[in-house]
Design a protein around this motif. Sequence first.
Motif, PDB file in Angstrom:
ATOM      1  N   SER A 155      43.328 -10.298 -15.644  1.00 35.23           N
ATOM      2  CA  SER A 155      44.655 -10.261 -16.282  1.00 35.23           C
ATOM      3  C   SER A 155      45.668 -11.046 -15.457  1.00 35.23           C
ATOM      4  N   GLY A 156      45.612 -10.859 -14.125  1.00 31.71           N
ATOM      5  CA  GLY A 156      46.517 -11.613 -13.253  1.00 31.71           C
ATOM      6  C   GLY A 156      46.272 -13.111 -13.345  1.00 31.71           C
ATOM      7  N   GLU A 199      47.734 -14.346 -16.707  1.00 32.05           N
ATOM      8  CA  GLU A 199      49.201 -14.410 -16.673  1.00 32.05           C
ATOM      9  C   GLU A 199      49.677 -15.591 -15.822  1.00 32.05           C
ATOM     10  N   LYS A 258      49.256 -18.667 -17.844  1.00 28.13           N
ATOM     11  CA  LYS A 258      50.309 -18.857 -18.845  1.00 28.13           C
ATOM     12  C   LYS A 258      51.557 -19.471 -18.217  1.00 28.13           C
ATOM     13  N   VAL A 259      51.881 -19.005 -17.005  1.00 31.24           N
ATOM     14  CA  VAL A 259      53.031 -19.584 -16.289  1.00 31.24           C
ATOM     15  C   VAL A 259      52.762 -21.057 -15.984  1.00 31.24           C
ATOM     16  N   GLN A 287      40.367 -14.218 -21.763  1.00 28.57           N
ATOM     17  CA  GLN A 287      40.955 -13.011 -22.355  1.00 28.57           C
ATOM     18  C   GLN A 287      39.913 -12.253 -23.170  1.00 28.57           C
TER      19      GLN A 287
END
Length: 330
Positions: free
Chosen positions: A36-37, A40, A43-44, A95
């Motif tokens: 998950s990290g 994320e 995405k950044v 994901q």
Amino acid sequence: MCQFPAEVLRMATIDEVETDVVEIEAKLDKLVKLCSGMIEAGKVYITTNKHFVSGVRDLSQQCKKDEMISECLDKFGDSLQEMINYHMILFDQAQRSVRQQLHNFVKDDVRKFKETKKQFDKVREDMEISLVKNAQAPRHKPHEVEEATGTLTITRKCFRHLALDYVLQINVLQAKKKFEILDAMLSFMHAQYTFFQQGYSLLHELDPYMKKLATELDQLVIDSAVEKREMEHKHALIQQRDFSYDDSKVEFNVDAPNGVVMEGYLFKRASNAFKTWNRRWFSIQNSQLVYQKKLKDVLTVVVEDLRLCTVKPCEDIERRFCFEVVSPTK
């Protein structure tokens, strides 16, 4: 003399499996959180990369007049956008394959196993109590022995029945654990393979253009060095000359292709009450005297036709080097 029921010998294996399941659950939870990290952070990265590509395209628009720069930025901008799309696909696969698949395995299968374990532990505890009571029943009290033996028999049957179901679920979970972990990681690595393969294909197609551009840049470096040496030589020659207002000669070209015969800064005295002097960019073009406050401003015509005018110095003004243009009307 010691009593050692046979059931105790089989419990060691079950305890090992249960410990393994607890540890696997913790490791999978940790891996899901790490995934998950990573997503994320990805995405950044994608968002920041999009801003960078947008900046490349803005620069391309600004350099439209330079075809070489514009073409380069357009090609590289399009390629970088494609790489962003590949990254999005990669993180989407992470994901679905790692985070979602392993999370569902922990949430559904492992948690269901833990609920069954609670039931099994309860029946096992009941059987252990029955074993203790049966072992404690004295020989001289036949009714207590009979009651303890009957309770133990019933409890043992219940335990063995539930134990068989529990062992079956353990085996199914172990097999599914193997499949889920391997399938999730295999899917993720396939996504990695596709990502790098697509990136390689994209850059491989771009490679001839990059090689051509590199050759042109090498030539630009050579041309720039030559031009620099010429400019330094001209600069050295100019420094040797003695420029003064008395000796300088203004050059002009009446046949200039853009119609500008002469241009440069002059101070213009305003016609207001204060008679202020303002620095403006003047030019003589198409037989007119015009000026601008800034380079992109609209031209202001001072004299319509210089061919009908005369120029004379102004001796009655405090400032030096002043002249006026006298026209038939003004």
